[in-house]
Design an enzyme around this catalytic site. Structure first.
Site, PDB file in Angstrom:
ATOM      1  N   GLN A   1      35.275  38.010   4.341  1.00 38.50           N
ATOM      2  CA  GLN A   1      34.293  37.105   3.719  1.00 38.50           C
ATOM      3  C   GLN A   1      32.964  37.180   4.477  1.00 38.50           C
ATOM      4  O   GLN A   1      31.892  37.253   3.866  1.00 38.50           O
ATOM      5  CB  GLN A   1      34.841  35.679   3.746  1.00 38.50           C
ATOM      6  CG  GLN A   1      33.827  34.594   3.390  1.00 38.50           C
ATOM      7  CD  GLN A   1      34.481  33.234   3.316  1.00 38.50           C
ATOM      8  OE1 GLN A   1      35.155  32.932   2.336  1.00 38.50           O
ATOM      9  NE2 GLN A   1      34.313  32.415   4.332  1.00 38.50           N
TER      10      GLN A   1
ATOM     11  N   HIS B   1      39.522  21.061  10.418  1.00 34.96           N
ATOM     12  CA  HIS B   1      40.224  21.111  11.702  1.00 34.96           C
ATOM     13  C   HIS B   1      39.227  21.561  12.768  1.00 34.96           C
ATOM     14  O   HIS B   1      38.025  21.737  12.468  1.00 34.96           O
ATOM     15  CB  HIS B   1      41.435  22.041  11.598  1.00 34.96           C
ATOM     16  CG  HIS B   1      41.121  23.387  11.011  1.00 34.96           C
ATOM     17  ND1 HIS B   1      40.268  24.285  11.606  1.00 34.96           N
ATOM     18  CD2 HIS B   1      41.522  23.976   9.852  1.00 34.96           C
ATOM     19  CE1 HIS B   1      40.176  25.372  10.878  1.00 34.96           C
ATOM     20  NE2 HIS B   1      40.921  25.217   9.788  1.00 34.96           N
TER      21      HIS B   1
ATOM     22  N   LEU C   1      43.776  28.567  13.693  1.00 28.05           N
ATOM     23  CA  LEU C   1      43.780  27.331  12.902  1.00 28.05           C
ATOM     24  C   LEU C   1      43.423  27.660  11.454  1.00 28.05           C
ATOM     25  O   LEU C   1      42.562  28.486  11.187  1.00 28.05           O
ATOM     26  CB  LEU C   1      42.765  26.323  13.461  1.00 28.05           C
ATOM     27  CG  LEU C   1      42.994  25.784  14.860  1.00 28.05           C
ATOM     28  CD1 LEU C   1      42.148  24.522  15.094  1.00 28.05           C
ATOM     29  CD2 LEU C   1      44.456  25.466  15.131  1.00 28.05           C
TER      30      LEU C   1
ATOM     31  N   ASP D   1      37.730  34.508   8.662  1.00 28.80           N
ATOM     32  CA  ASP D   1      37.670  35.169   7.356  1.00 28.80           C
ATOM     33  C   ASP D   1      36.707  36.344   7.481  1.00 28.80           C
ATOM     34  O   ASP D   1      35.580  36.312   6.990  1.00 28.80           O
ATOM     35  CB  ASP D   1      37.228  34.176   6.291  1.00 28.80           C
ATOM     36  CG  ASP D   1      38.214  33.026   6.166  1.00 28.80           C
ATOM     37  OD1 ASP D   1      39.255  33.196   5.529  1.00 28.80           O
ATOM     38  OD2 ASP D   1      37.971  31.958   6.767  1.00 28.80           O
TER      39      ASP D   1
ATOM     40  N   GLY E   1      32.966  31.619   9.789  1.00 27.27           N
ATOM     41  CA  GLY E   1      33.951  31.903  10.822  1.00 27.27           C
ATOM     42  C   GLY E   1      34.436  33.347  10.758  1.00 27.27           C
ATOM     43  O   GLY E   1      34.579  33.925   9.675  1.00 27.27           O
TER      44      GLY E   1
ATOM     45  N   HIS F   1      36.776  24.424  12.034  1.00 28.25           N
ATOM     46  CA  HIS F   1      35.572  24.010  11.313  1.00 28.25           C
ATOM     47  C   HIS F   1      34.608  23.297  12.271  1.00 28.25           C
ATOM     48  O   HIS F   1      33.395  23.488  12.200  1.00 28.25           O
ATOM     49  CB  HIS F   1      35.926  23.051  10.168  1.00 28.25           C
ATOM     50  CG  HIS F   1      36.790  23.652   9.100  1.00 28.25           C
ATOM     51  ND1 HIS F   1      38.100  23.252   8.889  1.00 28.25           N
ATOM     52  CD2 HIS F   1      36.553  24.613   8.169  1.00 28.25           C
ATOM     53  CE1 HIS F   1      38.615  23.931   7.874  1.00 28.25           C
ATOM     54  NE2 HIS F   1      37.708  24.771   7.422  1.00 28.25           N
TER      55      HIS F   1
ATOM     56  N   GLY G   1      37.093  21.807   3.026  1.00 30.68           N
ATOM     57  CA  GLY G   1      37.658  20.532   3.495  1.00 30.68           C
ATOM     58  C   GLY G   1      38.968  20.722   4.224  1.00 30.68           C
ATOM     59  O   GLY G   1      39.297  21.832   4.659  1.00 30.68           O
ATOM     60  N   ALA G   2      39.750  19.623   4.362  1.00 30.35           N
ATOM     61  CA  ALA G   2      40.945  19.608   5.226  1.00 30.35           C
ATOM     62  C   ALA G   2      40.544  20.157   6.592  1.00 30.35           C
ATOM     63  O   ALA G   2      41.150  21.095   7.117  1.00 30.35           O
ATOM     64  CB  ALA G   2      42.101  20.403   4.602  1.00 30.35           C
TER      65      ALA G   2
HETATM   66  P1  AMP Z   1      37.612  27.193   4.679  1.00 27.55           P
HETATM   67  O1  AMP Z   1      37.491  25.701   4.656  1.00 27.55           O
HETATM   68  O2  AMP Z   1      38.972  27.671   5.030  1.00 27.55           O
HETATM   69  O3  AMP Z   1      36.997  27.851   3.472  1.00 27.55           O
HETATM   70  O4  AMP Z   1      36.708  27.674   5.909  1.00 27.55           O
HETATM   71  C1  AMP Z   1      35.358  27.301   6.022  1.00 27.55           C
HETATM   72  C2  AMP Z   1      34.728  28.079   7.139  1.00 27.55           C
HETATM   73  O5  AMP Z   1      35.402  27.799   8.351  1.00 27.55           O
HETATM   74  C3  AMP Z   1      34.796  29.594   6.928  1.00 27.55           C
HETATM   75  O6  AMP Z   1      33.579  30.182   7.371  1.00 27.55           O
HETATM   76  C4  AMP Z   1      35.960  29.985   7.795  1.00 27.55           C
HETATM   77  O7  AMP Z   1      35.900  31.319   8.247  1.00 27.55           O
HETATM   78  C5  AMP Z   1      35.802  29.013   8.947  1.00 27.55           C
HETATM   79  N1  AMP Z   1      37.082  28.831   9.641  1.00 27.55           N
HETATM   80  C6  AMP Z   1      38.268  28.425   9.117  1.00 27.55           C
HETATM   81  N2  AMP Z   1      39.229  28.437  10.061  1.00 27.55           N
HETATM   82  C7  AMP Z   1      38.645  28.857  11.211  1.00 27.55           C
HETATM   83  C8  AMP Z   1      39.096  29.099  12.536  1.00 27.55           C
HETATM   84  N3  AMP Z   1      40.361  28.916  12.897  1.00 27.55           N
HETATM   85  N4  AMP Z   1      38.190  29.531  13.453  1.00 27.55           N
HETATM   86  C9  AMP Z   1      36.900  29.754  13.110  1.00 27.55           C
HETATM   87  N5  AMP Z   1      36.408  29.551  11.875  1.00 27.55           N
HETATM   88  C10 AMP Z   1      37.249  29.115  10.938  1.00 27.55           C
END
Ligand code: AMP
Length: 312
Positions: A172, A39, A203, A169, A166, A42, A36-37
């Protein structure tokens, strides 16, 4: 959620709600797993998921702040949460100019920890192996086990044809890809490039913690990667490429370096001799592409970034 789109988006909070929705969901299924949160990073994953699912397919976005991937000293309670804003962003992302959803269905699955872990701490756990012990895993030893636990559970619940992760990470992505391969999970992993602000900052939901001054200081992470990339283009060795990025980041004001590493992007085997990642096994062939990964604290906020670069 704006009225115009309410009917096209389903929000499921429980497993029976999720399954009732998925039973009616059309076509191929793409999943994007998030905390969540949301941007625009995502949103890129969600657009890629929609492209792959097609106009008749279904995009499932999960929003779950997974307690198992946070250590007791980490920011679980403080992690930003905004379900309404998230559903709005997702709806806008997948709505065409004519106001139609560009996929057959958008399903948002936003469970509580009790829904995902109804019996409390899981008894049967996923061991993410050696890749989870280095870099991010060295500072956060329980992190990737928690990630794999929830990713596998969500894959089992949703049964997606395609799963989007993404490159932000990168570790991951490598670990989840290995889990899907080794456990024969019937889904295809689809990586998505890092979304950055115009000034280069990757981001992240955690950028919200940065003051204006810290945000400027945080630019050193992406700048160190640009400098490393120039070194790679100039034909330098992996050790020299890594050292270039490390030197830049070490002298950057307000930045407390955790690590700078240069690794094989699929295995996280170390390409320099700095022993920050897994050691090179005998017969290891240097890959064509290297991943330079950095982690640093700016103020109280720990940030990560990375870049794939072609080795000469
Ligand atoms: P998170 O909400 O941070 O767990 O991220 C969820 C998914 O979004 C993960 O697969 C992240 O790698 C991807 N993600 C987060 N930030 C970015 C970004 N700036 N660019 C591309 N993918 C992202």
């Amino acid at each position: 959620m704006s009225d115009q789109h309410t009917s096209t988006v389903t929000l499921a909070r429980s497993i029976p709600e999720l399954h009732a929705t998925l039973d009616k969901a059309p076509g191929e299924r793409s999943v994007v797993m998030t905390m969540g949160a949301l941007h625009q990073g995502h949103a890129d994953l969600v657009r890629a998921a929609a492209d792959k699912a097609g106009t008749e397919g279904t995009v499932v976005v999960t929003i779950f702040v997974n307690p198992l991937q946070f250590a007791p000293n980490e920011d679980l309670d403080a992690y930003p949460r905004d379900l309404e804003g998230d559903v709005d962003l997702l709806t806008q992302t997948l709505t065409t100019e004519s106001g139609e959803l560009r996929v057959g269905a958008l399903v948002v699955f936003a469970p509580t920890p009790e829904v995902i872990y109804p019996h409390g701490e899981p008894q049967i756990t996923v061991n993410p192996g050696p890749m989870a012990t280095v870099l991010e895993g060295a500072t956060r030893p329980t992190h990737f086990g928690g990630v794999c636990q929830v990713v596998l559970s969500l894959m089992n619940l949703i049964q997606p044809t395609y799963s989007f992760f993404g490159r932000k990470d990168a570790q991951q992505l490598a670990i989840v890809s290995a889990m899907v391969r080794d456990l024969h999970v019937p889904t295809t992993i689809c990586p998505v490039d890092i979304r950055r602000d115009d000034d280069g900052l990757a981001l992240s939901s955690r950028n919200a913690y940065l003051s204006d001054e810290e945000r400027t200081q945080a630019l050193a992470l992406s700048q160190s990667l640009t400098i490393a990339e120039e070194a790679a283009r100039a034909g330098q060795t992996p050790s020299a490429i890594r050292q270039t990025a490390l030197d830049y980041l070490t002298q950057a004001p307000g930045v407390d370096v955790d690590y700078v590493a240069i690794v094989d992007p699929d295995t996280f085997i170390e390409l320099s001799d700095a022993a920050l990642a897994l050691p090179q096994p005998e017969g290891f062939q240097r890959p064509e592409y290297a991943l330079v990964a950095v982690a640093a604290r700016v103020g109280a906020t720990r940030l990560i970034d990375n870049r794939l670069m072609k080795l000469a």
